[in-house]
Write a protein that holds these residues in place. Structure first.
Motif, mmCIF file in Angstrom:
data_model
loop_
_atom_site.group_PDB
_atom_site.id
_atom_site.type_symbol
_atom_site.label_atom_id
_atom_site.label_comp_id
_atom_site.label_asym_id
_atom_site.label_seq_id
_atom_site.Cartn_x
_atom_site.Cartn_y
_atom_site.Cartn_z
ATOM 1 N N THR A 1 -41.114 -19.331 -51.499
ATOM 2 C CA THR A 1 -41.877 -20.028 -52.530
ATOM 3 C C THR A 1 -42.870 -20.963 -51.852
ATOM 4 O O THR A 1 -42.553 -21.535 -50.809
ATOM 5 C CB THR A 1 -40.901 -20.864 -53.399
ATOM 6 O OG1 THR A 1 -39.853 -20.012 -53.856
ATOM 7 C CG2 THR A 1 -41.607 -21.479 -54.593
ATOM 8 N N GLU B 1 -40.807 -9.415 -45.853
ATOM 9 C CA GLU B 1 -40.603 -10.582 -46.715
ATOM 10 C C GLU B 1 -41.625 -10.552 -47.862
ATOM 11 O O GLU B 1 -41.309 -10.824 -49.012
ATOM 12 C CB GLU B 1 -40.761 -11.852 -45.867
ATOM 13 C CG GLU B 1 -39.966 -13.028 -46.350
ATOM 14 C CD GLU B 1 -39.938 -14.172 -45.333
ATOM 15 O OE1 GLU B 1 -40.930 -14.382 -44.600
ATOM 16 O OE2 GLU B 1 -38.908 -14.858 -45.280
ATOM 17 N N TYR C 1 -41.024 -7.239 -50.138
ATOM 18 C CA TYR C 1 -39.835 -7.395 -50.985
ATOM 19 C C TYR C 1 -40.233 -8.052 -52.308
ATOM 20 O O TYR C 1 -39.775 -7.658 -53.384
ATOM 21 C CB TYR C 1 -38.804 -8.236 -50.234
ATOM 22 C CG TYR C 1 -37.453 -8.328 -50.892
ATOM 23 C CD1 TYR C 1 -36.664 -7.201 -51.055
ATOM 24 C CD2 TYR C 1 -36.959 -9.549 -51.350
ATOM 25 C CE1 TYR C 1 -35.413 -7.288 -51.654
ATOM 26 C CE2 TYR C 1 -35.713 -9.640 -51.948
ATOM 27 C CZ TYR C 1 -34.945 -8.506 -52.099
ATOM 28 O OH TYR C 1 -33.711 -8.599 -52.693
ATOM 29 N N ASP C 2 -41.117 -9.035 -52.222
ATOM 30 C CA ASP C 2 -41.621 -9.719 -53.416
ATOM 31 C C ASP C 2 -42.513 -8.775 -54.234
ATOM 32 O O ASP C 2 -42.415 -8.704 -55.461
ATOM 33 C CB ASP C 2 -42.412 -10.951 -52.960
ATOM 34 C CG ASP C 2 -42.529 -11.997 -54.049
ATOM 35 O OD1 ASP C 2 -41.540 -12.225 -54.775
ATOM 36 O OD2 ASP C 2 -43.619 -12.590 -54.181
ATOM 37 N N GLU C 3 -43.388 -8.031 -53.551
ATOM 38 C CA GLU C 3 -44.263 -7.075 -54.249
ATOM 39 C C GLU C 3 -43.439 -6.046 -55.020
ATOM 40 O O GLU C 3 -43.831 -5.606 -56.097
ATOM 41 C CB GLU C 3 -45.153 -6.324 -53.247
ATOM 42 C CG GLU C 3 -46.197 -7.178 -52.547
ATOM 43 C CD GLU C 3 -47.401 -7.466 -53.428
ATOM 44 O OE1 GLU C 3 -47.545 -6.838 -54.485
ATOM 45 O OE2 GLU C 3 -48.200 -8.343 -53.055
ATOM 46 N N HIS D 1 -48.002 -15.261 -50.413
ATOM 47 C CA HIS D 1 -48.327 -14.083 -49.608
ATOM 48 C C HIS D 1 -49.474 -14.328 -48.634
ATOM 49 O O HIS D 1 -49.495 -13.768 -47.549
ATOM 50 C CB HIS D 1 -48.677 -12.901 -50.520
ATOM 51 C CG HIS D 1 -47.517 -12.435 -51.349
ATOM 52 N ND1 HIS D 1 -47.608 -11.402 -52.236
ATOM 53 C CD2 HIS D 1 -46.223 -12.871 -51.397
ATOM 54 C CE1 HIS D 1 -46.438 -11.210 -52.818
ATOM 55 N NE2 HIS D 1 -45.579 -12.093 -52.332
ATOM 56 N N ALA E 1 -47.427 -15.858 -56.591
ATOM 57 C CA ALA E 1 -46.947 -14.959 -55.530
ATOM 58 C C ALA E 1 -47.933 -14.948 -54.365
ATOM 59 O O ALA E 1 -47.541 -15.021 -53.200
ATOM 60 C CB ALA E 1 -46.765 -13.546 -56.078
ATOM 61 N N SER F 1 -38.343 -7.882 -55.594
ATOM 62 C CA SER F 1 -37.122 -8.423 -54.990
ATOM 63 C C SER F 1 -35.894 -7.617 -55.418
ATOM 64 O O SER F 1 -34.821 -8.166 -55.657
ATOM 65 C CB SER F 1 -36.928 -9.904 -55.352
ATOM 66 O OG SER F 1 -38.053 -10.644 -54.964
ATOM 67 N N ARG G 1 -38.364 -16.674 -56.342
ATOM 68 C CA ARG G 1 -38.636 -15.647 -55.332
ATOM 69 C C ARG G 1 -38.024 -16.075 -54.004
ATOM 70 O O ARG G 1 -37.675 -17.241 -53.828
ATOM 71 C CB ARG G 1 -40.131 -15.369 -55.232
ATOM 72 C CG ARG G 1 -41.005 -16.571 -54.944
ATOM 73 C CD ARG G 1 -42.498 -16.249 -55.043
ATOM 74 N NE ARG G 1 -42.970 -16.247 -56.419
ATOM 75 C CZ ARG G 1 -43.407 -15.161 -57.047
ATOM 76 N NH1 ARG G 1 -43.465 -14.011 -56.427
ATOM 77 N NH2 ARG G 1 -43.786 -15.227 -58.305
ATOM 78 N N ARG G 2 -37.956 -15.159 -53.091
ATOM 79 C CA ARG G 2 -37.274 -15.448 -51.824
ATOM 80 C C ARG G 2 -38.034 -16.451 -50.969
ATOM 81 O O ARG G 2 -37.450 -17.249 -50.263
ATOM 82 C CB ARG G 2 -37.116 -14.141 -51.038
ATOM 83 C CG ARG G 2 -35.768 -14.000 -50.438
ATOM 84 C CD ARG G 2 -35.665 -12.761 -49.580
ATOM 85 N NE ARG G 2 -35.729 -13.091 -48.172
ATOM 86 C CZ ARG G 2 -34.834 -13.832 -47.525
ATOM 87 N NH1 ARG G 2 -33.788 -14.312 -48.142
ATOM 88 N NH2 ARG G 2 -34.983 -14.076 -46.244
#
Lengths: 71, 319
Positions: free
Chosen positions: A43, B162, B165-167, B270, B266, B170, A40-41
């Motif tokens: 981590t 940021e 984008y992960d949720e 987050h 994640a 990506s 992931r962008r």
């Protein structure tokens, strides 16, 4: 002097009492020599050494007494 | 499909929604006859702003009469949420470091845990019940927070993107969290259409979803929306691990535990972004919304407590 600020945006962030955040794509070699690629962008890497998913953080630091959490 | 009405207000409003775009007429709507009637009405009105309903004309989203009903219900909802916050708030102190304070505030909140029960004791039917209820949100995971993006100052906005984008995978649709949940639902034999179980869910689930839409859709409530996000993320990693272990204990489909495993890692990222960067950067620029950040965080935790109390009682688990 510009009114438009420049923001700090480090690639590595040490979170007080918590993980190390890593921005970008990295390959991490753990203490047994095994390689792990980030997916992931951003981590979160374990710093308390108690994660069940090392080298990644799984939130376990929040269950530790304060003296065992990373600075 | 619009949900089933739960009282006179929802019956009248759903009829109005279906009538659009008929000839404009002044429509009046009765008072709700109870909290479920009000909540399902508000849920349906909010849905007009997300994916809508197949049988409903898309102009219904901005129909002035429907917006008037929505506003009336929102004022009632926000009033109730703020009253609960006002009754609780005297308990917590604040120090210098905003991030530390917010993490401590969330950690100090003590409620019963559904995840712990799923980890060790729940049977398969109970877990399926929980997944049906959670599907109302998880099939549009992160969408209520996406409304907040244009209302933020630069550093907070960048940090929220940021996270989002992960949720949203990506950029890979297969990794979108809502999609991972749909895949898990299918693998455990549940329906995957958006809102499929809406008619079966209790008031507590409707209120959780309505609260996120309320906070997301009002610029005035941007602090509350992000406080809610922070509390949600900061109470997700460890419970996600427990939920995943519970699903594995019951031998349920690995696609569903994979969804929760994804959230262990994640959300460890987050929660740091949400507390320190997203909320931290917002209150640094707009300190006047700090109290609302706490209001949002408390409300997230309180709504989840209310759901846990309901389900654990329904399942006969002693407190």
């Amino acid at each position: 002097m510009s009114d438009v600020p420049t923001y700090e945006h480090p690639d590595v962030v040490l979170c007080p009492g918590g993980p190390m955040l890593l921005r970008g794509k990295h390959v991490i070699e753990d203490s047994s020599g095994q390689l792990h690629e980030t997916t992931r962008r951003v981590t979160a890497l374990c710093r308390c050494d108690k994660s069940a998913r090392k080298p990644w953080c799984d939130g376990t630091h929040k269950l530790l007494p304060e003296k065992l959490t990373p600075s | 499909m619009l949900p089933k009405p739960r009282g006179p207000l929802s019956a009248a409003v759903f009829e109005s929604i279906r009538a659009i775009p008929a000839e404009p007429v002044a429509r009046t709507h009765p008072e709700a006859d109870g909290p479920e009637d009000a909540a399902v009405t508000l849920w349906a009105l909010y849905e007009l702003a997300y994916r809508g309903f197949d049988e409903v004309d898309e102009t219904a989203e901005w129909d002035p009469d429907l917006l008037a009903v929505r506003r009336r219900l929102e004022i009632e909802l926000e009033g109730r949420l703020r009253a609960r916050w006002e009754a609780y708030r005297s308990d917590h102190e604040r120090h210098d470091d905003f991030g530390e304070d917010l993490f401590a505030f969330i950690a100090a909140h003590d409620g019963r845990s559904l995840a712990r029960f799923v980890q060790t004791d729940a049977d398969e039917q109970q877990v399926l019940d929980l997944l049906r209820m959670k599907s109302v949100y998880h099939l549009k995971e992160s969408d209520p927070t996406a409304w907040v993006v244009p209302r933020l100052p630069t550093a907070s906005k960048a940090a929220l993107m940021e996270l989002q984008y992960d949720e949203y995978g990506s950029g890979d649709p297969n990794r979108v969290h809502a999609h991972l949940f749909a895949r898990g639902l299918e693998a455990v034999g549940l329906r995957t259409e958006y809102g499929a179980y809406l008619d079966d869910v209790p008031l507590e689930i409707l209120e959780q979803n309505n609260t996120m839409s309320l906070m997301g859709l009002h610029r005035r409530l941007r602090g509350a929306a992000l406080g809610h996000l922070a509390a949600f993320e900061a109470t997700s990693s460890l419970p996600s691990r427990q939920l995943s272990q519970g699903l594995q204990r019951l031998g349920m489909a690995p696609e569903m535990s994979a969804y929760y495993d994804e959230h262990v890692e994640a959300d460890a990222v987050h929660e740091q972004l949400a507390v320190r960067a997203i909320c931290g950067e917002l209150v640094a620029v707009e300190p006047e919304v700090t109290d609302d950040v706490y209001f949002g965080a408390y409300t997230c935790l309180d709504l989840e407590d209310r759901l846990a109390e309901l389900l654990l009682e329904r399942w006969g688990v002693a407190s």
